[in-house]
Design a protein around this motif. Structure first.
Motif, PDB file in Angstrom:
ATOM      1  N   ASP A   7       0.814  -1.209   0.000  1.00 31.84           N
ATOM      2  CA  ASP A   7       0.000   0.000   0.000  1.00 31.84           C
ATOM      3  C   ASP A   7       0.845   1.255   0.000  1.00 31.84           C
ATOM      4  O   ASP A   7       0.323   2.362  -0.065  1.00 31.84           O
ATOM      5  CB  ASP A   7      -0.955  -0.003   1.196  1.00 31.84           C
ATOM      6  N   SER A   8       2.183   1.110   0.084  1.00 31.16           N
ATOM      7  CA  SER A   8       3.039   2.279   0.016  1.00 31.16           C
ATOM      8  C   SER A   8       4.392   1.922  -0.569  1.00 31.16           C
ATOM      9  O   SER A   8       4.846   0.773  -0.506  1.00 31.16           O
ATOM     10  CB  SER A   8       3.210   2.913   1.397  1.00 31.16           C
ATOM     11  N   LEU A   9       5.026   2.926  -1.125  1.00 28.98           N
ATOM     12  CA  LEU A   9       6.310   2.753  -1.798  1.00 28.98           C
ATOM     13  C   LEU A   9       7.050   4.079  -1.721  1.00 28.98           C
ATOM     14  O   LEU A   9       6.426   5.145  -1.808  1.00 28.98           O
ATOM     15  CB  LEU A   9       6.087   2.345  -3.258  1.00 28.98           C
ATOM     16  N   ALA A  10       8.363   4.042  -1.552  1.00 27.43           N
ATOM     17  CA  ALA A  10       9.126   5.276  -1.419  1.00 27.43           C
ATOM     18  C   ALA A  10      10.376   5.245  -2.286  1.00 27.43           C
ATOM     19  O   ALA A  10      10.868   4.170  -2.670  1.00 27.43           O
ATOM     20  CB  ALA A  10       9.504   5.507   0.048  1.00 27.43           C
ATOM     21  N   TRP A  11      10.874   6.441  -2.568  1.00 35.48           N
ATOM     22  CA  TRP A  11      12.117   6.605  -3.334  1.00 35.48           C
ATOM     23  C   TRP A  11      13.032   7.554  -2.594  1.00 35.48           C
ATOM     24  O   TRP A  11      12.604   8.616  -2.114  1.00 35.48           O
ATOM     25  CB  TRP A  11      11.810   7.177  -4.708  1.00 35.48           C
ATOM     26  N   PHE A  12      14.303   7.144  -2.469  1.00 37.36           N
ATOM     27  CA  PHE A  12      15.314   8.024  -1.882  1.00 37.36           C
ATOM     28  C   PHE A  12      16.684   7.602  -2.394  1.00 37.36           C
ATOM     29  O   PHE A  12      16.979   6.402  -2.480  1.00 37.36           O
ATOM     30  CB  PHE A  12      15.290   7.953  -0.349  1.00 37.36           C
ATOM     31  N   ALA A  13      17.488   8.583  -2.759  1.00 40.87           N
ATOM     32  CA  ALA A  13      18.871   8.357  -3.185  1.00 40.87           C
ATOM     33  C   ALA A  13      18.976   7.327  -4.307  1.00 40.87           C
ATOM     34  O   ALA A  13      19.822   6.429  -4.271  1.00 40.87           O
ATOM     35  CB  ALA A  13      19.720   7.941  -1.981  1.00 40.87           C
ATOM     36  N   GLY A  14      18.071   7.446  -5.275  1.00 38.41           N
ATOM     37  CA  GLY A  14      18.147   6.602  -6.457  1.00 38.41           C
ATOM     38  C   GLY A  14      17.560   5.220  -6.320  1.00 38.41           C
ATOM     39  O   GLY A  14      17.758   4.366  -7.195  1.00 38.41           O
ATOM     40  N   ARG A  15      16.781   4.970  -5.265  1.00 33.48           N
ATOM     41  CA  ARG A  15      16.289   3.616  -5.000  1.00 33.48           C
ATOM     42  C   ARG A  15      14.825   3.624  -4.606  1.00 33.48           C
ATOM     43  O   ARG A  15      14.408   4.403  -3.752  1.00 33.48           O
ATOM     44  CB  ARG A  15      17.137   3.011  -3.884  1.00 33.48           C
ATOM     45  N   TRP A  16      14.020   2.747  -5.247  1.00 30.14           N
ATOM     46  CA  TRP A  16      12.645   2.489  -4.841  1.00 30.14           C
ATOM     47  C   TRP A  16      12.620   1.301  -3.891  1.00 30.14           C
ATOM     48  O   TRP A  16      13.276   0.295  -4.132  1.00 30.14           O
ATOM     49  CB  TRP A  16      11.771   2.139  -6.048  1.00 30.14           C
ATOM     50  N   ASP A  17      11.854   1.424  -2.811  1.00 31.67           N
ATOM     51  CA  ASP A  17      11.739   0.301  -1.887  1.00 31.67           C
ATOM     52  C   ASP A  17      10.588   0.581  -0.922  1.00 31.67           C
ATOM     53  O   ASP A  17       9.960   1.641  -0.958  1.00 31.67           O
ATOM     54  CB  ASP A  17      13.045   0.084  -1.106  1.00 31.67           C
ATOM     55  N   ALA A  18      10.320  -0.402  -0.057  1.00 27.15           N
ATOM     56  CA  ALA A  18       9.355  -0.179   1.011  1.00 27.15           C
ATOM     57  C   ALA A  18       9.868   0.948   1.904  1.00 27.15           C
ATOM     58  O   ALA A  18      11.067   1.040   2.172  1.00 27.15           O
ATOM     59  CB  ALA A  18       9.184  -1.459   1.827  1.00 27.15           C
ATOM     60  N   LEU A  87       3.679   0.841  -7.727  1.00 31.92           N
ATOM     61  CA  LEU A  87       2.786   0.652  -6.583  1.00 31.92           C
ATOM     62  C   LEU A  87       1.583  -0.204  -6.961  1.00 31.92           C
ATOM     63  O   LEU A  87       1.175  -1.085  -6.194  1.00 31.92           O
ATOM     64  CB  LEU A  87       2.317   2.027  -6.075  1.00 31.92           C
ATOM     65  N   GLY A  88       0.997   0.050  -8.133  1.00 28.60           N
ATOM     66  CA  GLY A  88      -0.165  -0.729  -8.555  1.00 28.60           C
ATOM     67  C   GLY A  88      -1.326  -0.613  -7.598  1.00 28.60           C
ATOM     68  O   GLY A  88      -1.882  -1.609  -7.137  1.00 28.60           O
ATOM     69  N   SER A  89      -1.722   0.618  -7.277  1.00 26.20           N
ATOM     70  CA  SER A  89      -2.805   0.846  -6.317  1.00 26.20           C
ATOM     71  C   SER A  89      -4.095   0.182  -6.774  1.00 26.20           C
ATOM     72  O   SER A  89      -4.536   0.383  -7.912  1.00 26.20           O
ATOM     73  CB  SER A  89      -3.037   2.351  -6.142  1.00 26.20           C
ATOM     74  N   PRO A  90      -4.754  -0.611  -5.926  1.00 28.42           N
ATOM     75  CA  PRO A  90      -6.012  -1.279  -6.311  1.00 28.42           C
ATOM     76  C   PRO A  90      -7.105  -0.288  -6.724  1.00 28.42           C
ATOM     77  O   PRO A  90      -7.925  -0.597  -7.588  1.00 28.42           O
ATOM     78  CB  PRO A  90      -6.406  -2.041  -5.039  1.00 28.42           C
ATOM     79  N   SER A  91      -7.119   0.898  -6.114  1.00 30.57           N
ATOM     80  CA  SER A  91      -8.138   1.892  -6.438  1.00 30.57           C
ATOM     81  C   SER A  91      -7.772   2.725  -7.658  1.00 30.57           C
ATOM     82  O   SER A  91      -8.577   3.527  -8.126  1.00 30.57           O
ATOM     83  CB  SER A  91      -8.362   2.826  -5.240  1.00 30.57           C
ATOM     84  N   TRP A 120      12.938  13.311  -1.426  1.00 27.67           N
ATOM     85  CA  TRP A 120      12.448  11.931  -1.479  1.00 27.67           C
ATOM     86  C   TRP A 120      10.957  11.923  -1.761  1.00 27.67           C
ATOM     87  O   TRP A 120      10.258  12.914  -1.552  1.00 27.67           O
ATOM     88  CB  TRP A 120      12.798  11.138  -0.217  1.00 27.67           C
ATOM     89  N   LEU A 121      10.487  10.793  -2.273  1.00 27.23           N
ATOM     90  CA  LEU A 121       9.092  10.611  -2.664  1.00 27.23           C
ATOM     91  C   LEU A 121       8.475   9.476  -1.856  1.00 27.23           C
ATOM     92  O   LEU A 121       9.161   8.513  -1.500  1.00 27.23           O
ATOM     93  CB  LEU A 121       8.969  10.272  -4.159  1.00 27.23           C
ATOM     94  N   HIS A 122       7.189   9.605  -1.608  1.00 22.79           N
ATOM     95  CA  HIS A 122       6.461   8.566  -0.858  1.00 22.79           C
ATOM     96  C   HIS A 122       5.068   8.451  -1.459  1.00 22.79           C
ATOM     97  O   HIS A 122       4.339   9.443  -1.523  1.00 22.79           O
ATOM     98  CB  HIS A 122       6.391   8.947   0.621  1.00 22.79           C
ATOM     99  N   LEU A 123       4.699   7.274  -1.913  1.00 17.98           N
ATOM    100  CA  LEU A 123       3.386   7.009  -2.504  1.00 17.98           C
ATOM    101  C   LEU A 123       2.582   6.080  -1.605  1.00 17.98           C
ATOM    102  O   LEU A 123       3.092   5.055  -1.152  1.00 17.98           O
ATOM    103  CB  LEU A 123       3.537   6.376  -3.881  1.00 17.98           C
ATOM    104  N   HIS A 124       1.327   6.452  -1.355  1.00 12.91           N
ATOM    105  CA  HIS A 124       0.394   5.617  -0.585  1.00 12.91           C
ATOM    106  C   HIS A 124      -0.830   5.339  -1.443  1.00 12.91           C
ATOM    107  O   HIS A 124      -1.412   6.272  -2.014  1.00 12.91           O
ATOM    108  CB  HIS A 124      -0.070   6.327   0.689  1.00 12.91           C
ATOM    109  N   ALA A 125      -1.244   4.096  -1.521  1.00 15.59           N
ATOM    110  CA  ALA A 125      -2.515   3.787  -2.175  1.00 15.59           C
ATOM    111  C   ALA A 125      -3.646   4.386  -1.343  1.00 15.59           C
ATOM    112  O   ALA A 125      -3.693   4.201  -0.127  1.00 15.59           O
ATOM    113  CB  ALA A 125      -2.685   2.280  -2.300  1.00 15.59           C
ATOM    114  N   VAL A 126      -4.547   5.120  -1.977  1.00 11.18           N
ATOM    115  CA  VAL A 126      -5.644   5.764  -1.249  1.00 11.18           C
ATOM    116  C   VAL A 126      -6.936   5.674  -2.041  1.00 11.18           C
ATOM    117  O   VAL A 126      -6.938   5.445  -3.251  1.00 11.18           O
ATOM    118  CB  VAL A 126      -5.359   7.257  -0.963  1.00 11.18           C
TER     119      VAL A 126
END
Length: 281
Positions: A7-18, A87-91, A120-126
């Motif tokens: 339900d969430s994904l983040a990016w920092f310093a060139g890397r996507w991860d939980a 992320l592939g958010s279900p909604s 940095w970036l942070h994505l949450h499915a909402v």
């Protein structure tokens, strides 16, 4: 990076991860001094909602603090689009948070030289929320229109946390903040709108409320304008709390129900119309 949907994904310093697997260094002034700004916006399957307006407000905040993030929004938008796909958010919707801090620094307030801002970036499915809210009037926090930090979304949200905790202690959902003039200003994370006849009113920026992006959109309508908001006006007309992710009707204030109440369906129509209008601009 995790392979299963999250339900969430983040990016920092060139890397996507939980998010819990990424770490900002402990010398970061954003962590130690709340020395930075952020933006939160709605991202849908057809793209970001009001991206130019959010980016401009982020830039204004950076200018106020004297930060210099990536000037070209194109690469950041492309990176966020990649994150949304991952992320592939279900909604089919996500809340994107863009954070810019001043970066590394020594102990104390003196500005580091040279400055090395971090982003940095942070994505949450909402799924945007339209549920009614019970609110209290905060006794612990007030907003000040002459305070420079009220004009942008700095990383210092301590007052909002205090007021939200105050609300939860009172078994309610949120708190409304008064301005230094004694009028109602905003919620802890949303702009306040009230109904007066056929018009919709919102406190002016001189009351200390954040210049919300959705607020700006709604103010373009002929029956919407700025006006000081009193307790009597709020309880007479009812209203809602609006931000980039939600539009929530006020069900009660300090245990008292407004004489008129907006339904969740009406709130959803207001929000969706603003999103549709945004896609046309």
């Amino acid at each position: 990076m995790r392979e299963t949907p999250a339900d969430s994904l983040a990016w920092f310093a060139g890397r996507w991860d939980a998010p819990e697997r990424l770490a900002v260094p402990l010398d970061d002034r954003g962590l130690n001094l709340a020395d930075g700004v952020f933006e939160t916006l709605l991202w849908r399957s057809d793209g970001p909602v009001l991206w130019p307006q959010h980016w401009q407000r982020l830039q204004r905040g950076c200018a106020l603090l004297g930060l210099a993030p990536e000037l070209d929004p194109g690469p950041i938008q492309a990176l966020a689009a990649e994150g949304f796909r991952r992320l592939g958010s279900p909604s089919g919707q996500a809340a994107l948070r863009i954070t810019v801090s001043r970066g590394p620094g020594q102990r104390g307030l003196a500005l580091p030289q040279p400055q090395q801002p971090r982003l940095w970036l942070h994505l949450h499915a909402v799924t945007p929320c339209f549920a009614p809210v019970d609110v209290i009037t905060s006794r612990l926090v007030r907003r000040h229109g002459d305070c420079a930090s009220s004009r942008c979304k700095t990383l210092n949200y301590t007052d909002a946390v205090i007021a939200r905790r105050e609300a939860r202690t009172a078994a309610t959902d949120d708190a409304l903040l008064l301005s230094s003039s004694g009028h109602y200003c905003c919620g802890t994370a949303a702009n306040l709108w009230i109904r007066q006849g056929m018009d919709w009113l919102t406190p002016g920026l001189d009351q200390g409320c954040l210049p919300g992006i959705m607020r700006e959109q709604l103010l373009r309508q002929s029956n919407c304008r700025e006006h000081p908001v009193s307790r009597h006006m709020l309880l007479a007309g009812g209203g809602f709390l609006l931000n980039s992710i939600s539009c929530r009707p006020l069900r009660s204030l300090d245990g008292q129900a407004p004489h008129r109440q907006l339904s969740p369906q009406e709130a959803e129509r207001v929000f969706k119309q603003l999103v549709v209008d945004a896609s046309r601009t």
